[in-house]
Design an enzyme around this catalytic site. Structure first.
Site, PDB file in Angstrom:
ATOM      1  N   ASP A   1      12.997   4.711  -9.211  1.00  0.00           N
ATOM      2  CA  ASP A   1      12.967   4.196  -7.841  1.00  0.00           C
ATOM      3  C   ASP A   1      14.366   3.717  -7.475  1.00  0.00           C
ATOM      4  OD1 ASP A   1      13.299   1.539  -8.928  1.00  0.00           O
ATOM      5  OD2 ASP A   1      11.146   1.521  -9.325  1.00  0.00           O
TER       6      ASP A   1
ATOM      7  N   LYS B   1       9.247   6.636  -4.232  1.00  0.00           N
ATOM      8  CA  LYS B   1       7.832   6.350  -4.459  1.00  0.00           C
ATOM      9  C   LYS B   1       7.374   5.265  -3.503  1.00  0.00           C
ATOM     10  CE  LYS B   1       8.368   2.815  -8.063  1.00  0.00           C
ATOM     11  NZ  LYS B   1       8.157   2.475  -9.473  1.00  0.00           N
TER      12      LYS B   1
ATOM     13  N   THR C   1       1.118   1.146 -17.636  1.00  0.00           N
ATOM     14  CA  THR C   1       0.017   2.122 -17.701  1.00  0.00           C
ATOM     15  C   THR C   1       0.520   3.556 -17.629  1.00  0.00           C
ATOM     16  OG1 THR C   1      -0.295   2.037 -15.298  1.00  0.00           O
ATOM     17  CG2 THR C   1      -1.590   0.490 -16.631  1.00  0.00           C
TER      18      THR C   1
END
Length: 327
Positions: free
Chosen positions: A179, A203, A236
């Site tokens: 990013d 994003k 995650t």
């Protein structure tokens, strides 16, 4: 080896560790040529933590190591109790070593009535009795200002970049930031990889939904090139896996993921294993159990860097000299 490391004169160094990541603490102790201080630590039936050090720490320079994997609150509480025990045992100076700084992502307010939890952690350390903090690749450098005392911001980038240099063609590599917020870090990577070009993935993120972001497109020249996709942590792995797909769709020759902190929550390992990345390179600031390893995962030891920083602090040297003055 001995339980303490002594400098001629009055100084005595003591290294203690919590129970979250004993392997890393043992590696650091080996690098320093000393033993970990014998410690009794256990949990009562209701979850309370008990800690006692078996040898005297009076007048010693104490370094308190603790990793912060899940359940993070348990390990944070244990570390705070260890600091309090050292303070009450008349330690001369206490340095907290948190390779992965707890609550680092909560370093500012996005909405009203939110906490700044990273600042709260610094306050807890200070109140417990810490004189100094040492951490690796903070989520943002501003966290250094949350603690009222010295903060040693160690950098894993040279370690990771040195490994990656041997895995790519330096004439055909692009460093990719996940990013816009990590472009400055990507610039440091690019410099270490010989001045290669940069790119970043655009994003979007819903601040109301944790652990979810959507990678949309890549800005920069990556077609036909090896891409090194960098980040400070992988939780995650949804964002980083999505970024790999964006790069592949844009024509990247191959992708190597490099990150400092392997949080690896929930489906992270399955996502990374199936992301299409050629290799995932991380450090051992957090433990990665054997059952969480996958075929293209490489874990580098951060222990020598932490040991060198401890030695500099103990001998009143310069920690920033390890990184050419960058902090």
């Amino acid at each position: 080896m001995t339980g303490t490391m002594t400098k001629p004169g009055e100084k005595k160094m003591v290294l203690v560790s919590g129970r979250a990541h004993p392997e890393l603490a043992e590696q650091v102790a080996d690098s320093l040529g000393c033993d970990l201080l014998p410690t009794s630590a256990y949990d009562f039936a209701n979850g309370e933590t008990y800690v006692r050090f078996e040898d005297s720490v009076r007048g010693a320079e104490c370094f308190v190591m603790q990793a912060h994997p899940a359940p993070i609150n348990n390990w944070l509480m244990e570390q705070i109790i260890m600091i309090d025990a050292l303070k009450r045992a008349s330690a001369r100076r206490i340095t907290v070593i948190s390779p992965f700084y707890p609550y680092a992502r909560q370093d500012k307010k996005h909405k009203g009535r939110e906490p700044i939890s990273a600042r709260l952690i610094a306050d807890l350390y200070k109140t417990a009795g810490a004189d100094r903090i040492m951490s690796v690749d903070l989520h943002t450098s501003q966290i250094q200002g949350f603690f009222d005392g010295p903060v040693d911001h160690l950098m894993a980038i040279p370690l990771l970049a040195n490994y990656v240099r041997g895995r790519v063609d330096l004439d055909n590599v692009t460093v990719v930031s996940p990013d816009t917020g990590r472009v400055r870090v990507a610039e440091q990577w690019a410099e270490l990889l010989g001045g290669c070009p940069l790119a970043f993935v655009h994003k979007t993120r819903d601040i109301n939904v944790p652990n979810q972001a959507v990678s949309k497109t890549v800005v920069g020249d990556i077609e036909g090139r090896s891409c090194v996709l960098i980040d400070d942590m992988i939780d995650t792995a949804g964002t980083i896996s999505g970024a790999v797909k964006v790069l592949q769709d844009a024509g990247a020759k191959n992708v190597i993921i490099a990150a400092t902190h392997p949080v690896f929550s929930g489906p992270a390992c399955e996502r990374l294993a199936g992301s299409g990345a050629n290799e995932v390179v991380v450090t051992n600031t957090l433990p990665v159990p054997e059952e969480r390893h996958f075929e293209n995962l490489t874990v580098l030891s951060i222990a020598p860097l932490i040991a060198r920083a401890i030695k500099e602090v103990f001998e009143d040297g310069s920690v920033t000299s390890l990184f050419d003055g960058v902090s």
